[in-house]
Design a protein around this motif. Structure first.
Motif, short mmCIF file in Angstrom:
data_model
loop_
_atom_site.label_atom_id
_atom_site.label_comp_id
_atom_site.label_asym_id
_atom_site.label_seq_id
_atom_site.Cartn_x
_atom_site.Cartn_y
_atom_site.Cartn_z
N PHE A 120 11.98 35.99 135.51
CA PHE A 120 10.71 35.14 135.96
C PHE A 120 9.86 36.54 136.37
CE2 PHE A 120 12.99 31.49 136.97
CZ PHE A 120 12.27 30.61 136.80
N ILE B 46 8.42 37.53 132.99
CA ILE B 46 7.32 36.36 132.49
C ILE B 46 5.73 36.40 133.16
CG2 ILE B 46 6.90 33.97 132.40
CD1 ILE B 46 9.46 33.48 131.30
N ASN C 241 12.87 26.83 127.79
CA ASN C 241 12.59 27.92 127.61
C ASN C 241 13.85 28.99 127.30
OD1 ASN C 241 11.71 30.86 127.44
ND2 ASN C 241 10.02 30.64 129.02
N LEU D 82 13.18 33.64 128.59
CA LEU D 82 13.93 33.22 129.97
C LEU D 82 15.26 32.86 129.86
CD1 LEU D 82 13.24 33.35 133.05
CD2 LEU D 82 12.48 30.91 132.71
N SER E 270 12.14 19.29 135.25
CA SER E 270 12.46 19.98 136.45
C SER E 270 13.77 19.30 137.10
CB SER E 270 11.66 20.46 137.39
OG SER E 270 10.54 21.21 136.84
N LEU F 232 16.30 25.04 132.90
CA LEU F 232 15.21 26.00 132.42
C LEU F 232 13.97 25.36 132.35
CD1 LEU F 232 17.27 28.14 129.78
CD2 LEU F 232 16.41 29.07 132.00
N PRO F 233 12.81 26.01 132.54
CA PRO F 233 11.37 25.34 132.52
C PRO F 233 10.91 25.20 131.08
CG PRO F 233 11.05 27.81 132.96
CD PRO F 233 12.72 27.52 133.03
N GLN G 178 6.90 28.38 126.84
CA GLN G 178 5.54 28.70 126.74
C GLN G 178 4.89 28.52 125.18
OE1 GLN G 178 7.37 30.75 128.68
NE2 GLN G 178 6.45 30.41 130.61
N ILE H 97 3.90 23.49 131.80
CA ILE H 97 4.36 24.93 131.80
C ILE H 97 4.52 25.54 133.13
CG2 ILE H 97 4.58 27.23 130.72
CD1 ILE H 97 3.63 25.42 128.21
N SER I 227 6.45 23.59 135.86
CA SER I 227 7.95 23.72 135.76
C SER I 227 8.33 25.17 135.65
CB SER I 227 8.26 22.97 134.31
OG SER I 227 8.10 23.73 133.34
N THR I 228 7.73 26.16 135.62
CA THR I 228 8.18 27.50 135.49
C THR I 228 8.08 27.88 137.37
OG1 THR I 228 7.02 28.07 133.42
CG2 THR I 228 7.77 29.88 134.99
N ALA J 290 11.23 26.10 138.51
CA ALA J 290 12.70 26.72 137.94
C ALA J 290 13.32 27.31 138.84
CB ALA J 290 12.31 27.27 136.70
#
Length: 305
Positions: free
Chosen positions: A8, A11, A104, A108, A231, A262-263, A266, A286, A289-290, A293
């Motif tokens: 994370f 990213i 992802n 990730l 999620s 995982l989210p 991208q 995105i 959910s990121t 995550a």
């Protein structure tokens, strides 16, 4: 959970760089579009070719792949069913279905697999399924829904004119034959492929300045639906299929649920931007959910790890 923090952090730092570039208009008014097209037409196909040309195709026939495929179909199918009932456009529904189920697994998933699961190979079935099945089908559906696609020949050859699909299928063909790509050919492709992830993340960051808070605008319904599916529903469905249908337990079950948690990836924003459909839906799904995550992965680790 060092892998979660590391993944994370990488990213977030690149997206933040893109955000600053967008705020300062450092790349001009067409900076995001150029990065998106560069990733879609050149860098991502090169990355997919170099990755898949060295892949172990034996994982195609495996239990983890079946868990991935079935859980993906379930959650994507839910979004498609609701999108059909609500009469959302084909492109919008397709992008939303991808945001609900396309994880992802690259930039990730790999570090998390290494640091949390201890084996980067566990994401291989996910990568192969997404690049060989999900991406070609989804992009072909979007291509065929566009009004400028008319002739029968053009419709039939649509998948084979898409650079993402071409890169994936070419890589699989090389892996299947066992041919080793010569260094002078592979090295330039490797360099080009190295631009794919940074270009996508920078373009994503550039798109953020001036946008409303995610889940608050006109796309609120589709965004919240896709995030809920991605999620929360997908990890639960993957757990039910892995444990209930295939009888997995221990590390195998943990790996299946972690990869499904995982989210959204991208590169879905790249697809949405390229086809000018569901762009806001992709960006907000995105992002949300990121953000979700990390706590979701920590919960999975606490329950199954």
């Amino acid at each position: 959970m060092g892998g979660v923090i590391t993944g994370f952090g990488v990213i977030a730092s690149i997206i933040a760089t893109g955000y600053v570039l967008g705020r300062r208009d450092a790349l001009g008014e067409h900076g995001r579009e150029v990065l998106t097209r560069l990733s879609f037409a050149v860098a991502s196909p090169a990355l997919l070719f170099t990755t898949l040309s060295r892949a172990d195709l034996s994982v195609v026939v495996s239990t983890p792949l079946l868990v991935t495929g079935l859980s993906t179909c379930v959650v994507a199918g839910v979004f498609v069913a609701i999108g059909t009932l609500r009469r959302w456009s084909v492109g919008r529904t397709t992008i939303g279905a991808l945001c609900s189920s396309y994880v992802n697994a690259g930039n990730l998933g790999i570090p998390i697999a290494v640091y949390v699961l201890g084996d980067a190979g566990v994401v291989a079935p996910v990568l192969l399924f997404q690049q060989l099945v999900m991406t070609p089908i989804a992009l072909t559906v979007i291509d065929l829904s566009r009004p400028d696609v008319r002739s029968v020949v053009r419709r039939l050859t649509t998948p084979f004119r898409n650079p993402i699909v071409i890169g994936s299928l070419s890589g699989v063909a090389v892996a299947a034959t066992g041919w080793r790509v010569p260094g002078p050919v592979l090295e330039p492709l490797t360099l080009l492929g190295g631009m794919a992830v940074p270009a996508v993340l920078l373009a994503f960051g550039i798109s953020l300045p001036g946008t409303a808070l995610p889940g608050r605008g006109a796309e609120r319904g589709p965004v919240l639906l896709s995030v809920a599916l991605k999620s929360f529903a997908q990890p639960v469905v993957a757990w039910a299929i892995a444990a209930g249908v295939f009888g997995l337990g221990g590390p195998a079950l943990f790996a299946a649920v972690v990869t499904s948690a995982l989210p959204a990836a991208q590169n879905l924003f790249t697809y949405a931007t390229r086809y000018e459909t569901g762009t806001v839906l992709a960006r907000e799904s995105i992002l949300l959910s990121t953000l979700l995550a990390a706590p979701v992965l920590l919960t999975v680790a606490a329950l199954l790890g």
